[in-house]
Design a protein around this motif. Structure first.
Motif, PDB file in Angstrom:
ATOM      1  N   SER A 186      -5.360  -4.917   6.341  1.00 54.61           N
ATOM      2  CA  SER A 186      -6.337  -3.862   6.022  1.00 54.61           C
ATOM      3  C   SER A 186      -7.324  -3.767   7.172  1.00 54.61           C
ATOM      4  O   SER A 186      -7.901  -4.779   7.573  1.00 54.61           O
ATOM      5  CB  SER A 186      -7.080  -4.176   4.721  1.00 54.61           C
ATOM      6  OG  SER A 186      -7.724  -5.423   4.785  1.00 54.61           O
ATOM      7  N   LEU A 187      -7.491  -2.576   7.698  1.00 53.76           N
ATOM      8  CA  LEU A 187      -8.364  -2.372   8.852  1.00 53.76           C
ATOM      9  C   LEU A 187      -9.808  -2.252   8.386  1.00 53.76           C
ATOM     10  O   LEU A 187     -10.404  -1.169   8.386  1.00 53.76           O
ATOM     11  CB  LEU A 187      -7.923  -1.127   9.630  1.00 53.76           C
ATOM     12  CG  LEU A 187      -8.394  -1.021  11.078  1.00 53.76           C
ATOM     13  CD1 LEU A 187      -7.873  -2.212  11.886  1.00 53.76           C
ATOM     14  CD2 LEU A 187      -7.907   0.272  11.702  1.00 53.76           C
ATOM     15  N   PHE A 188     -10.364  -3.381   7.896  1.00 53.77           N
ATOM     16  CA  PHE A 188     -11.761  -3.509   7.473  1.00 53.77           C
ATOM     17  C   PHE A 188     -12.086  -2.776   6.173  1.00 53.77           C
ATOM     18  O   PHE A 188     -13.155  -2.940   5.624  1.00 53.77           O
ATOM     19  CB  PHE A 188     -12.716  -3.042   8.578  1.00 53.77           C
ATOM     20  CG  PHE A 188     -12.434  -3.698   9.898  1.00 53.77           C
ATOM     21  CD1 PHE A 188     -12.557  -5.070  10.043  1.00 53.77           C
ATOM     22  CD2 PHE A 188     -12.008  -2.957  10.991  1.00 53.77           C
ATOM     23  CE1 PHE A 188     -12.270  -5.687  11.256  1.00 53.77           C
ATOM     24  CE2 PHE A 188     -11.726  -3.560  12.207  1.00 53.77           C
ATOM     25  CZ  PHE A 188     -11.867  -4.943  12.341  1.00 53.77           C
ATOM     26  N   ILE A 189     -11.150  -1.958   5.665  1.00 52.68           N
ATOM     27  CA  ILE A 189     -11.378  -1.251   4.410  1.00 52.68           C
ATOM     28  C   ILE A 189     -10.394  -1.793   3.380  1.00 52.68           C
ATOM     29  O   ILE A 189      -9.182  -1.726   3.589  1.00 52.68           O
ATOM     30  CB  ILE A 189     -11.180   0.273   4.568  1.00 52.68           C
ATOM     31  CG1 ILE A 189     -12.147   0.821   5.625  1.00 52.68           C
ATOM     32  CG2 ILE A 189     -11.408   0.980   3.232  1.00 52.68           C
ATOM     33  CD1 ILE A 189     -11.967   2.306   5.888  1.00 52.68           C
ATOM     34  N   PRO A 190     -10.852  -2.353   2.258  1.00 55.15           N
ATOM     35  CA  PRO A 190      -9.935  -2.901   1.252  1.00 55.15           C
ATOM     36  C   PRO A 190      -8.976  -1.833   0.732  1.00 55.15           C
ATOM     37  O   PRO A 190      -9.310  -0.646   0.659  1.00 55.15           O
ATOM     38  CB  PRO A 190     -10.877  -3.384   0.141  1.00 55.15           C
ATOM     39  CG  PRO A 190     -12.196  -3.571   0.814  1.00 55.15           C
ATOM     40  CD  PRO A 190     -12.264  -2.516   1.875  1.00 55.15           C
ATOM     41  N   SER A 191      -7.766  -2.261   0.387  1.00 59.42           N
ATOM     42  CA  SER A 191      -6.781  -1.337  -0.167  1.00 59.42           C
ATOM     43  C   SER A 191      -6.609  -1.600  -1.650  1.00 59.42           C
ATOM     44  O   SER A 191      -7.090  -2.609  -2.184  1.00 59.42           O
ATOM     45  CB  SER A 191      -5.438  -1.508   0.550  1.00 59.42           C
ATOM     46  OG  SER A 191      -4.815  -2.724   0.174  1.00 59.42           O
ATOM     47  N   SER A 192      -5.883  -0.731  -2.328  1.00 59.64           N
ATOM     48  CA  SER A 192      -5.647  -0.898  -3.766  1.00 59.64           C
ATOM     49  C   SER A 192      -4.772  -2.109  -4.049  1.00 59.64           C
ATOM     50  O   SER A 192      -4.707  -2.586  -5.187  1.00 59.64           O
ATOM     51  CB  SER A 192      -4.988   0.363  -4.333  1.00 59.64           C
ATOM     52  OG  SER A 192      -3.753   0.618  -3.691  1.00 59.64           O
ATOM     53  N   LEU A 193      -4.075  -2.623  -3.016  1.00 63.41           N
ATOM     54  CA  LEU A 193      -3.220  -3.802  -3.205  1.00 63.41           C
ATOM     55  C   LEU A 193      -4.052  -5.053  -3.462  1.00 63.41           C
ATOM     56  O   LEU A 193      -3.596  -5.980  -4.149  1.00 63.41           O
ATOM     57  CB  LEU A 193      -2.329  -4.006  -1.971  1.00 63.41           C
ATOM     58  CG  LEU A 193      -1.260  -5.099  -2.043  1.00 63.41           C
ATOM     59  CD1 LEU A 193      -0.236  -4.763  -3.114  1.00 63.41           C
ATOM     60  CD2 LEU A 193      -0.580  -5.275  -0.693  1.00 63.41           C
ATOM     61  N   ASP A 194      -5.277  -5.109  -2.936  1.00 67.34           N
ATOM     62  CA  ASP A 194      -6.116  -6.299  -3.075  1.00 67.34           C
ATOM     63  C   ASP A 194      -6.407  -6.654  -4.534  1.00 67.34           C
ATOM     64  O   ASP A 194      -6.124  -7.774  -4.967  1.00 67.34           O
ATOM     65  CB  ASP A 194      -7.420  -6.122  -2.285  1.00 67.34           C
ATOM     66  CG  ASP A 194      -7.182  -6.092  -0.784  1.00 67.34           C
ATOM     67  OD1 ASP A 194      -6.482  -6.974  -0.279  1.00 67.34           O
ATOM     68  OD2 ASP A 194      -7.690  -5.176  -0.125  1.00 67.34           O
ATOM     69  N   PRO A 195      -6.976  -5.744  -5.318  1.00 68.02           N
ATOM     70  CA  PRO A 195      -7.230  -6.097  -6.726  1.00 68.02           C
ATOM     71  C   PRO A 195      -5.947  -6.283  -7.535  1.00 68.02           C
ATOM     72  O   PRO A 195      -5.921  -7.069  -8.479  1.00 68.02           O
ATOM     73  CB  PRO A 195      -8.059  -4.909  -7.248  1.00 68.02           C
ATOM     74  CG  PRO A 195      -7.753  -3.781  -6.325  1.00 68.02           C
ATOM     75  CD  PRO A 195      -7.513  -4.410  -4.993  1.00 68.02           C
ATOM     76  N   LEU A 196      -4.881  -5.572  -7.152  1.00 67.59           N
ATOM     77  CA  LEU A 196      -3.616  -5.697  -7.886  1.00 67.59           C
ATOM     78  C   LEU A 196      -3.055  -7.114  -7.757  1.00 67.59           C
ATOM     79  O   LEU A 196      -2.717  -7.768  -8.757  1.00 67.59           O
ATOM     80  CB  LEU A 196      -2.611  -4.679  -7.353  1.00 67.59           C
ATOM     81  CG  LEU A 196      -1.201  -4.724  -7.961  1.00 67.59           C
ATOM     82  CD1 LEU A 196      -1.263  -4.442  -9.449  1.00 67.59           C
ATOM     83  CD2 LEU A 196      -0.297  -3.722  -7.261  1.00 67.59           C
ATOM     84  N   LEU A 197      -2.966  -7.622  -6.516  1.00 68.33           N
ATOM     85  CA  LEU A 197      -2.436  -8.970  -6.300  1.00 68.33           C
ATOM     86  C   LEU A 197      -3.383 -10.032  -6.846  1.00 68.33           C
ATOM     87  O   LEU A 197      -2.941 -11.048  -7.407  1.00 68.33           O
ATOM     88  CB  LEU A 197      -2.185  -9.205  -4.815  1.00 68.33           C
ATOM     89  CG  LEU A 197      -1.064  -8.389  -4.162  1.00 68.33           C
ATOM     90  CD1 LEU A 197      -0.899  -8.800  -2.702  1.00 68.33           C
ATOM     91  CD2 LEU A 197       0.246  -8.557  -4.905  1.00 68.33           C
ATOM     92  N   ALA A 198      -4.690  -9.821  -6.687  1.00 71.80           N
ATOM     93  CA  ALA A 198      -5.655 -10.803  -7.184  1.00 71.80           C
ATOM     94  C   ALA A 198      -5.554 -10.947  -8.700  1.00 71.80           C
ATOM     95  O   ALA A 198      -5.676 -12.058  -9.237  1.00 71.80           O
ATOM     96  CB  ALA A 198      -7.070 -10.396  -6.780  1.00 71.80           C
ATOM     97  N   GLY A 199      -5.324  -9.850  -9.392  1.00 72.06           N
ATOM     98  CA  GLY A 199      -5.174  -9.909 -10.840  1.00 72.06           C
ATOM     99  C   GLY A 199      -3.959 -10.724 -11.254  1.00 72.06           C
ATOM    100  O   GLY A 199      -4.011 -11.516 -12.212  1.00 72.06           O
ATOM    101  N   LEU A 200      -2.854 -10.543 -10.529  1.00 73.14           N
ATOM    102  CA  LEU A 200      -1.645 -11.319 -10.821  1.00 73.14           C
ATOM    103  C   LEU A 200      -1.847 -12.794 -10.459  1.00 73.14           C
ATOM    104  O   LEU A 200      -1.337 -13.683 -11.151  1.00 73.14           O
ATOM    105  CB  LEU A 200      -0.459 -10.739 -10.053  1.00 73.14           C
ATOM    106  CG  LEU A 200       0.000  -9.338 -10.491  1.00 73.14           C
ATOM    107  CD1 LEU A 200       1.030  -8.783  -9.522  1.00 73.14           C
ATOM    108  CD2 LEU A 200       0.575  -9.390 -11.896  1.00 73.14           C
TER     109      LEU A 200
END
Length: 526
Positions: A186-200
């Motif tokens: 991620s180029l300094f901006i969080p993506s939607s993948l971050d919360p998705l993987l963190a939740g799992l």
């Protein structure tokens, strides 16, 4: 512009790497058409599921807590269910809607000349040597918009390179490397993948017998520092490989697409400059209105947690629709201002032209959707993931070797299971609690998974967007096949896997923070 399709250009280098890639390309292109290949894969899954359906396995499926079982897809009930859902499986195939809706807006913008004029104006002020790193960086940045990079950045990469006198397939390779090879960066901006993987990861951590797991909270940005630093690494890898390996190899690859539909690098006419001014103004006004409407804390664009970037937020779920609108409006404005559009029928013609060019992709998407559905229903992918994780656990290797093992296991499973969340739900349920008991934090385990998940995205034909990239290539080189694209992307995949893994090991050994609220160690059970 420079002639890039002449067959009299200097011969491509014939070192061992080039010879190996040429062999991979020849073998890969001898495979059946991608649509037939997916159909054959589906038949193979049916037969294997039938053969293995009576076998009992000890591995526990983390999704239901029961021993995993292969489902017989040739069973009467399973087969009739497959037939009953065949149409819905196709029309609900996620990449299909994303591609077709986005192409409506992009088709108008391309038909009226807005995209072509905009790129020519950018190329006039951008140094040619910086095109590659900028393109890779934009590909990484596109992760903020979920899958938008596949339908927006990758085809534009080809257009930019061709208009600059460079080989368009090299532009596709550079963009594909950023969009898909660097999917977890991620180029300094969080993506939607971050919360998705963190939740799992959070759910997997709860499976640990370690008492400390009960109070563990996984921050959605637990890998933020690592993924941001990784973006810089990927830009340099993509830059070097594109300019020093990929483009030299493409020197003898003739561009035989329709010349009338390929971009030209001519100076802008007064009408084009006028159209571009009005179009850019219209785009900026549209973005401004979107920003103003999303700014209030009570904005309807926000999710239930008031976030704009969470995957459940309406803004994130509307990315493809916004691509349609934010290219349709300036495309139409440009057309009227530049004189390339006379009435509404010209606008509809642009949409129709874009859809007519997607016919081949739609056929491939049909067979791809059916295969992915069958493979998921069979449980074969889940069995492979769980058995692989279990085998890694039984080896009881040193921690550094185990982390590398997670990367390699994930990269191999990624060749068969395309969904990042599906793989992590399966692998993480085994690896996260296992490593927690050995004193390794879930944050580090998740980071190792992300490296493996991204590195092989770009060489698996089973990745849902892979057929679309083949279609983009065929616009310029008609003979492009699966083998061509795999050979094009294999240097990126191998290099990313090796250097990105080493990069993670450096973070771990030096103790550089992985992200916000992250750690490397977890209290081991004494």
């Amino acid at each position: 512009m420079a002639e890039v399709n002449a067959t009299t250009s200097a011969p491509a280098p014939q070192g061992w790497l080039n010879r190996s890639l040429n062999t991979i390309e020849r073998v890969g292109n001898k495979l059946p058409d991608p649509a037939i290949l997916f159909a054959l894969f589906m038949l193979a899954v049916w037969i294997i599921s039938w053969a293995m359906s009576g076998i009992s396995f000890n591995e526990i499926d983390p999704r239901n807590g029961k021993p995993i079982q292969i489902n017989n897809l040739l069973d009467g009930a399973a087969f009739t269910t497959f037939m009953a859902k065949l149409v819905n499986t196709f029309v609900s195939f996620p990449p299909l809607g994303v591609v077709l809706v986005a192409m409506l807006g992009l088709g108008v913008a391309e038909h009226t000349g807005f995209i072509n004029a905009g790129l020519r104006s950018i190329l006039a002020v951008t140094p040619k040597m910086l095109l590659t790193p900028v393109l890779v960086a934009v590909g990484i940045l596109s992760h903020v918009a979920v899958d938008a990079g596949y339908v927006l950045v990758i085809p534009l990469g080809a257009v930019i390179f061709y208009a600059a006198g460079r080989h368009p397939l090299a532009g596709i390779a550079a963009a594909f490397a950023g969009v898909s090879g660097g999917f977890s960066a991620s180029l300094f901006i969080p993506s939607s993948l971050d919360p998705l993987l963190a939740g799992l990861t959070q759910a997997s951590a709860r499976l640990s017998s370690n008492p400390a797991a009960a109070d563990l909270i996984i921050n959605p940005l637990n890998n933020y520092y690592f993924t941001s630093a990784s973006a810089i690494l990927i830009v340099f890898i993509g830059w070097f490989l594109t300019d020093k390996v990929i483009e030299p190899r493409l020197k003898n690859t003739a561009i035989d697409g329709d010349p009338a539909n390929l971009p030209k690098l001519d100076p802008l006419t007064p009408a084009e400059r006028r159209g571009l001014r009005f179009a850019v103004l219209a785009m900026l006004l549209s973005i401004g209105l979107l920003f103003i409407s999303a700014l209030p804390a009570s904005s309807a664009w926000r999710g239930t947690d008031a976030s704009l970037t969470h995957s459940s937020a309406p803004l994130m779920q509307s990315i493809v629709s916004l691509i349609l609108v934010l290219f349709l409006i300036p495309g139409v404005v440009y057309g009227y201002a530049a004189g390339t559009v006379k009435n509404h029928r010209d606008v509809i013609q642009g949409m129709s032209k874009a859809m007519s060019g997607m016919g081949y992709y739609i056929v491939m998407a049909f067979f791809c959707a059916q295969f992915i559905y069958a493979f998921g229903q069979s449980n074969l992918g889940a069995l492979l993931a769980i058995k692989g994780a279990g085998a890694l656990k039984e080896l009881a290797l040193p921690m550094g070797v185990t982390l590398v093992g997670i990367v390699i296991l994930t990269s191999l499973v990624n060749l068969l299971v395309g969904s990042a969340s599906a793989k992590w739900a399966l692998i993480g349920a085994v690896m996260v609690p296992m490593l927690m008991e050995l004193g390794v934090s879930p944050d580090l385990t998740q980071a190792a998974y992300r490296v493996g998940d991204s590195s092989t995205n770009i060489i698996t034909p089973l990745m849902p967007y892979f057929p679309l990239i083949v279609v983009f290539c065929q616009k310029y080189v008609k003979s492009t096949g699966i083998g061509t694209l795999i050979a094009l992307m294999l240097p990126f995949s191998v290099t990313l896997l090796a250097l990105w893994t080493a990069f993670l090991m450096c973070f771990w050994m030096l103790g550089i923070p992985l992200g916000i609220g992250a750690s490397y160690e977890f209290p081991a059970i004494s």
